[in-house]
Design a protein around this motif. Structure first.
Motif, PDB file in Angstrom:
ATOM      1  N   GLN A 196       0.813  -1.210   0.000  1.00 24.71           N
ATOM      2  CA  GLN A 196       0.000   0.000   0.000  1.00 24.71           C
ATOM      3  C   GLN A 196       0.851   1.265   0.000  1.00 24.71           C
ATOM      4  OE1 GLN A 196      -3.359   0.435  -0.404  1.00 24.71           O
ATOM      5  NE2 GLN A 196      -3.218  -1.727  -0.945  1.00 24.71           N
ATOM      6  N   THR A 197       1.976   1.223   0.682  1.00 23.81           N
ATOM      7  CA  THR A 197       2.878   2.375   0.667  1.00 23.81           C
ATOM      8  C   THR A 197       3.358   2.641  -0.760  1.00 23.81           C
ATOM      9  OG1 THR A 197       3.598   1.957   2.940  1.00 23.81           O
ATOM     10  CG2 THR A 197       5.027   3.330   1.558  1.00 23.81           C
ATOM     11  N   ALA A 198       3.718   1.570  -1.470  1.00 21.41           N
ATOM     12  CA  ALA A 198       4.173   1.725  -2.856  1.00 21.41           C
ATOM     13  C   ALA A 198       3.040   2.203  -3.758  1.00 21.41           C
ATOM     14  CB  ALA A 198       4.730   0.398  -3.366  1.00 21.41           C
ATOM     15  N   ARG A 199       1.861   1.612  -3.600  1.00 23.05           N
ATOM     16  CA  ARG A 199       0.741   1.968  -4.474  1.00 23.05           C
ATOM     17  C   ARG A 199       0.323   3.428  -4.294  1.00 23.05           C
ATOM     18  NH1 ARG A 199      -1.670  -2.054  -7.269  1.00 23.05           N
ATOM     19  NH2 ARG A 199      -1.132  -4.203  -6.718  1.00 23.05           N
ATOM     20  N   ARG A 200       0.478   3.956  -3.103  1.00 19.33           N
ATOM     21  CA  ARG A 200       0.046   5.333  -2.856  1.00 19.33           C
ATOM     22  C   ARG A 200       1.130   6.359  -3.174  1.00 19.33           C
ATOM     23  NH1 ARG A 200      -4.229   4.943   2.198  1.00 19.33           N
ATOM     24  NH2 ARG A 200      -5.103   2.911   1.589  1.00 19.33           N
ATOM     25  N   SER A 201       2.210   5.906  -3.755  1.00 16.69           N
ATOM     26  CA  SER A 201       3.268   6.834  -4.147  1.00 16.69           C
ATOM     27  C   SER A 201       3.597   6.698  -5.631  1.00 16.69           C
ATOM     28  CB  SER A 201       4.529   6.588  -3.316  1.00 16.69           C
ATOM     29  OG  SER A 201       5.007   5.256  -3.512  1.00 16.69           O
ATOM     30  N   GLY A 202       2.693   6.062  -6.393  1.00 15.66           N
ATOM     31  CA  GLY A 202       2.943   5.831  -7.806  1.00 15.66           C
ATOM     32  C   GLY A 202       2.739   7.079  -8.652  1.00 15.66           C
ATOM     33  N   ARG A 203       3.192   7.005  -9.863  1.00 18.01           N
ATOM     34  CA  ARG A 203       3.070   8.093 -10.827  1.00 18.01           C
ATOM     35  C   ARG A 203       1.612   8.295 -11.220  1.00 18.01           C
ATOM     36  NH1 ARG A 203       6.505   7.989 -16.506  1.00 18.01           N
ATOM     37  NH2 ARG A 203       5.797   9.999 -17.359  1.00 18.01           N
ATOM     38  N   LEU A 204       1.244   9.540 -11.582  1.00 17.01           N
ATOM     39  CA  LEU A 204      -0.153   9.852 -11.902  1.00 17.01           C
ATOM     40  C   LEU A 204      -0.365  10.368 -13.314  1.00 17.01           C
ATOM     41  CD1 LEU A 204      -1.264  11.646  -8.597  1.00 17.01           C
ATOM     42  CD2 LEU A 204      -1.686   9.266  -9.259  1.00 17.01           C
ATOM     43  N   HIS A 205       0.683  10.854 -14.005  1.00 18.29           N
ATOM     44  CA  HIS A 205       0.472  11.575 -15.256  1.00 18.29           C
ATOM     45  C   HIS A 205       1.594  11.294 -16.248  1.00 18.29           C
ATOM     46  CE1 HIS A 205       0.539  15.728 -17.442  1.00 18.29           C
ATOM     47  NE2 HIS A 205      -0.265  14.903 -18.079  1.00 18.29           N
ATOM     48  N   THR A 206       1.225  11.024 -17.512  1.00 21.00           N
ATOM     49  CA  THR A 206       2.177  10.941 -18.614  1.00 21.00           C
ATOM     50  C   THR A 206       1.842  12.036 -19.607  1.00 21.00           C
ATOM     51  OG1 THR A 206       2.470   8.540 -18.386  1.00 21.00           O
ATOM     52  CG2 THR A 206       3.093   9.530 -20.484  1.00 21.00           C
ATOM     53  N   ASN A 207       2.761  12.967 -19.803  1.00 21.85           N
ATOM     54  CA  ASN A 207       2.580  14.064 -20.744  1.00 21.85           C
ATOM     55  C   ASN A 207       2.951  13.593 -22.148  1.00 21.85           C
ATOM     56  OD1 ASN A 207       3.070  16.501 -22.342  1.00 21.85           O
ATOM     57  ND2 ASN A 207       2.997  17.612 -20.406  1.00 21.85           N
ATOM     58  N   TRP A 208       2.084  13.877 -23.110  1.00 23.13           N
ATOM     59  CA  TRP A 208       2.328  13.457 -24.490  1.00 23.13           C
ATOM     60  C   TRP A 208       3.683  13.955 -24.990  1.00 23.13           C
ATOM     61  CZ3 TRP A 208      -0.210  10.545 -28.242  1.00 23.13           C
ATOM     62  CH2 TRP A 208       0.243  10.701 -29.550  1.00 23.13           C
ATOM     63  N   ASP A 209       4.055  15.166 -24.619  1.00 24.13           N
ATOM     64  CA  ASP A 209       5.285  15.754 -25.129  1.00 24.13           C
ATOM     65  C   ASP A 209       6.529  15.019 -24.647  1.00 24.13           C
ATOM     66  OD1 ASP A 209       3.878  17.746 -26.491  1.00 24.13           O
ATOM     67  OD2 ASP A 209       3.881  19.092 -24.759  1.00 24.13           O
ATOM     68  N   GLU A 210       6.386  14.145 -23.653  1.00 21.38           N
ATOM     69  CA  GLU A 210       7.528  13.405 -23.129  1.00 21.38           C
ATOM     70  C   GLU A 210       7.640  12.004 -23.730  1.00 21.38           C
ATOM     71  OE1 GLU A 210       6.746  13.377 -18.979  1.00 21.38           O
ATOM     72  OE2 GLU A 210       7.106  15.520 -18.705  1.00 21.38           O
ATOM     73  N   LEU A 211       6.723  11.641 -24.629  1.00 19.57           N
ATOM     74  CA  LEU A 211       6.709  10.282 -25.164  1.00 19.57           C
ATOM     75  C   LEU A 211       7.852  10.049 -26.148  1.00 19.57           C
ATOM     76  CD1 LEU A 211       2.901   9.718 -25.888  1.00 19.57           C
ATOM     77  CD2 LEU A 211       4.211   8.980 -23.897  1.00 19.57           C
ATOM     78  N   GLU A 212       8.405   8.848 -26.089  1.00 16.63           N
ATOM     79  CA  GLU A 212       9.392   8.395 -27.065  1.00 16.63           C
ATOM     80  C   GLU A 212       8.941   7.049 -27.606  1.00 16.63           C
ATOM     81  OE1 GLU A 212      14.199   7.534 -27.523  1.00 16.63           O
ATOM     82  OE2 GLU A 212      13.271   7.571 -25.535  1.00 16.63           O
ATOM     83  N   LEU A 213       8.588   7.003 -28.881  1.00 15.52           N
ATOM     84  CA  LEU A 213       8.148   5.756 -29.504  1.00 15.52           C
ATOM     85  C   LEU A 213       9.345   5.088 -30.163  1.00 15.52           C
ATOM     86  CD1 LEU A 213       5.473   7.611 -29.399  1.00 15.52           C
ATOM     87  CD2 LEU A 213       4.589   5.996 -31.089  1.00 15.52           C
ATOM     88  N   LEU A 214       9.511   3.786 -29.882  1.00 17.96           N
ATOM     89  CA  LEU A 214      10.655   3.047 -30.396  1.00 17.96           C
ATOM     90  C   LEU A 214      10.190   1.898 -31.296  1.00 17.96           C
ATOM     91  CD1 LEU A 214      12.770   2.836 -27.122  1.00 17.96           C
ATOM     92  CD2 LEU A 214      13.015   4.483 -28.997  1.00 17.96           C
ATOM     93  N   PRO A 215      10.885   1.671 -32.440  1.00 17.24           N
ATOM     94  CA  PRO A 215      10.504   0.577 -33.348  1.00 17.24           C
ATOM     95  C   PRO A 215      10.713  -0.784 -32.694  1.00 17.24           C
ATOM     96  CG  PRO A 215      11.924   2.173 -34.455  1.00 17.24           C
ATOM     97  CD  PRO A 215      11.973   2.490 -32.985  1.00 17.24           C
ATOM     98  N   THR A 216       9.864  -1.753 -33.066  1.00 18.81           N
ATOM     99  CA  THR A 216       9.956  -3.116 -32.544  1.00 18.81           C
ATOM    100  C   THR A 216       9.947  -4.111 -33.702  1.00 18.81           C
ATOM    101  OG1 THR A 216       7.592  -3.668 -32.410  1.00 18.81           O
ATOM    102  CG2 THR A 216       8.518  -2.322 -30.624  1.00 18.81           C
ATOM    103  N   PRO A 217      10.390  -5.355 -33.452  1.00 15.07           N
ATOM    104  CA  PRO A 217      10.367  -6.373 -34.508  1.00 15.07           C
ATOM    105  C   PRO A 217       8.962  -6.734 -34.995  1.00 15.07           C
ATOM    106  CG  PRO A 217      11.867  -7.001 -32.751  1.00 15.07           C
ATOM    107  CD  PRO A 217      11.092  -5.825 -32.249  1.00 15.07           C
ATOM    108  N   ARG A 218       7.924  -6.284 -34.289  1.00 22.03           N
ATOM    109  CA  ARG A 218       6.568  -6.602 -34.728  1.00 22.03           C
ATOM    110  C   ARG A 218       6.065  -5.614 -35.774  1.00 22.03           C
ATOM    111  NH1 ARG A 218       2.742  -7.460 -29.874  1.00 22.03           N
ATOM    112  NH2 ARG A 218       1.480  -8.359 -31.529  1.00 22.03           N
ATOM    113  N   GLY A 219       6.930  -4.703 -36.220  1.00 15.36           N
ATOM    114  CA  GLY A 219       6.572  -3.821 -37.321  1.00 15.36           C
ATOM    115  C   GLY A 219       5.951  -2.508 -36.918  1.00 15.36           C
ATOM    116  N   THR A 220       5.934  -2.209 -35.642  1.00 14.57           N
ATOM    117  CA  THR A 220       5.354  -0.967 -35.160  1.00 14.57           C
ATOM    118  C   THR A 220       6.375  -0.246 -34.286  1.00 14.57           C
ATOM    119  OG1 THR A 220       4.443  -2.079 -33.199  1.00 14.57           O
ATOM    120  CG2 THR A 220       3.011  -1.923 -35.142  1.00 14.57           C
ATOM    121  N   ARG A 221       6.087   1.010 -33.961  1.00 21.43           N
ATOM    122  CA  ARG A 221       6.863   1.656 -32.907  1.00 21.43           C
ATOM    123  C   ARG A 221       5.913   1.903 -31.738  1.00 21.43           C
ATOM    124  NH1 ARG A 221       8.492   7.928 -34.342  1.00 21.43           N
ATOM    125  NH2 ARG A 221       6.428   8.691 -34.959  1.00 21.43           N
TER     126      ARG A 221
END
Length: 356
Positions: free
Chosen positions: A188-213
């Protein structure tokens, strides 16, 4: 006086009829693609509009996750509430904010948020246009166990609200109860200190062998502490497809941009192609082989994938071992399906635009 049971009412016959009736009913709920224009939005007591892609409250019952769409008009703030399940948010259009346990987070198109279980939250729109966002929650799984609880407090200020349910400190000792107290305290201590937000401007898409990034949006790998729901996004190159695979459990794929089709079938060949476009929800279930294709020869397609991985699917893998619960073709076939992903010219990652 002794009671007598006829063969028509034995435990065996009751269970057999119950299983058959359940499966017959469930087949009537199965969907493959939920079209955006099929999902009607209605006003709620929270001063928002809500529509159900998948979930019992929209007569589309599911077992582990639901998928809802929400809209808030300019100048409107929702009521504040909390619930026993957690939810993940993907912003489709507009700029607004969400207050989570008193912490205000500003967001825009493409941003993601985690609403932890029992965290007070409300959202608002201070802009001139309508805001729209998707939520994916574990409420159906909690409802199955009789643990689905919601608490709405209207416009009560956060400072006047009770906190999340308390939990005991860990204690010394090697007995089972002491170990449990320490384990739950750590969790519970860990769960209540988790991250809450991912900003689109911080995203990094990486290519994978499945043909997508791809990139994680909400996942323990990037600091989130959820009940098992994970959310990632993958992008398919123009005229390309993702390699085929299959797995159990419910999986939702929300189309952020583009148009294409998905192959679904009980075998790698002989299945059915299902077209989709922006705003649709692709429902992958029943341990079907599936493969997603971008039908545009000029633009990429972006899809947000949501499933209950850490809790449900990992538990199923253990319970059903040695059965293989994630399956894809051998590398040579996978690579042939995906093509050379190194030769795809990927565009700059720009915030999505909702075409109403």
């Amino acid at each position: 006086m002794a009671s007598r049971t006829t063969t028509e009412t034995t435990h065996y016959h009751v269970q057999k009829r119950r299983r058959a009736a359940f499966l017959d009913e469930w087949k009537g709920y199965q969907k493959t693609v939920r079209r955006a224009d099929e999902v009607g939005l209605s006003r709620t007591s929270r001063r928002t509009r809500v529509g159900v892609y998948t979930g019992i409250d929209g007569d589309q019952p599911t077992r582990s996750m639901d998928a809802l769409v929400h809209e808030i008009d300019p100048g409107v703030t929702s009521t504040i509430h909390r619930h026993s399940w957690d939810a993940m948010v993907f912003v489709v259009a507009g700029r607004g904010w969400t207050e989570i346990d008193g912490q205000r987070i500003e967001w825009g198109p493409g941003d993601s948020l985690h609403l932890p279980a029992w965290a007070w939250h409300r959202s608002g729109n201070d802009s001139a246009g309508i805001v729209r966002y998707m939520t994916f929650s574990s409420e159906p799984m909690l409802a199955t166990m009789g643990m689905s609880v919601i608490d709405d407090r209207g416009d009560t200020p956060f400072g006047e609200l009770p906190g999340r349910p308390p939990f005991s400190e860990g204690v010394d000792g090697d007995d089972a109860y002491a170990r449990r107290l320490r384990r739950i305290h750590r969790d519970q201590t860990a769960r209540r200190s988790g991250r809450l937000h991912t900003n689109w401007d911080e995203l990094e898409l990486l290519p994978t062998p499945r043909g997508t990034r791809t990139t994680f949006l909400l996942d323990r790998a990037i600091g989130y502490q959820a009940s098992g729901i994970t959310m990632a996004m993958f992008e398919i190159g123009p005229g390309r497809g993702q390699s085929m695979h299959r797995h159990p459990g419910e999986a939702w794929l929300y189309v952020v941009e583009g148009e294409g089709h998905s192959y679904l079938g009980t075998e790698p060949t002989g299945g059915v192609d299902h077209p989709w476009k922006q705003g649709d929800l692709i429902v992958v279930d029943h341990f079907l082989w599936h493969q997603h294709f971008n039908d545009s020869q000029t633009n990429t397609a972006k899809v947000v994938r949501v499933h209950m991985f850490d809790s449900l699917l990992e538990t199923m893998r253990v319970l059903m071992d040695p059965m293989v619960l994630f399956e894809e073709p051998p590398d040579a076939i996978r690579d042939a399906q995906a093509g050379n992903y190194h030769d795809i010219v990927w565009p700059a990652v720009v915030r999505p635009v909702w075409e109403r």
